[in-house]
Scaffold this motif. Sequence first.
Motif, PDB file in Angstrom:
ATOM      1  N   LYS A 267      17.322 -17.585  54.167  1.00 27.98           N
ATOM      2  CA  LYS A 267      16.170 -18.370  53.736  1.00 27.98           C
ATOM      3  C   LYS A 267      14.969 -17.469  53.444  1.00 27.98           C
ATOM      4  CE  LYS A 267      13.275 -22.271  55.020  1.00 27.98           C
ATOM      5  NZ  LYS A 267      12.995 -23.288  56.038  1.00 27.98           N
TER       6      LYS A 267
ATOM      7  N   GLY B 119      15.780 -15.397  50.313  1.00 32.25           N
ATOM      8  CA  GLY B 119      16.258 -16.129  49.150  1.00 32.25           C
ATOM      9  C   GLY B 119      17.601 -15.638  48.639  1.00 32.25           C
TER      10      GLY B 119
ATOM     11  N   GLN C 178      19.186  -7.901  46.497  1.00 36.18           N
ATOM     12  CA  GLN C 178      17.906  -7.973  45.811  1.00 36.18           C
ATOM     13  C   GLN C 178      17.868  -7.113  44.562  1.00 36.18           C
ATOM     14  OE1 GLN C 178      15.390  -6.817  49.104  1.00 36.18           O
ATOM     15  NE2 GLN C 178      14.767  -8.932  49.391  1.00 36.18           N
TER      16      GLN C 178
END
Length: 80
Positions: A51, A54, A79
């Motif tokens: 969370k 993301g 990422q």
Amino acid sequence: MDETETYAALTDVFRDVFEDDDLHLNADMTADDVEDWDSLSHMRLILSVEKAFGIHFSTVEVGSLNTVGDLVRLIRSKQS
């Protein structure tokens, strides 16, 4: 986000999950190094990391994690 920023953000997640504002992470840290890190808190940690950053981890990815450093590398790979 560079590695230092990843550790800082991850530290916030760990402190929240384990309710320990004095918790400091390092790459070699394992569940044995953190009081109350059991299977239930591990799942809460993974969900909180997903969370906060993301991202989503597969079951295989979660199963391959042994250290905080492994987790940081996995986060950073997601990422890129």
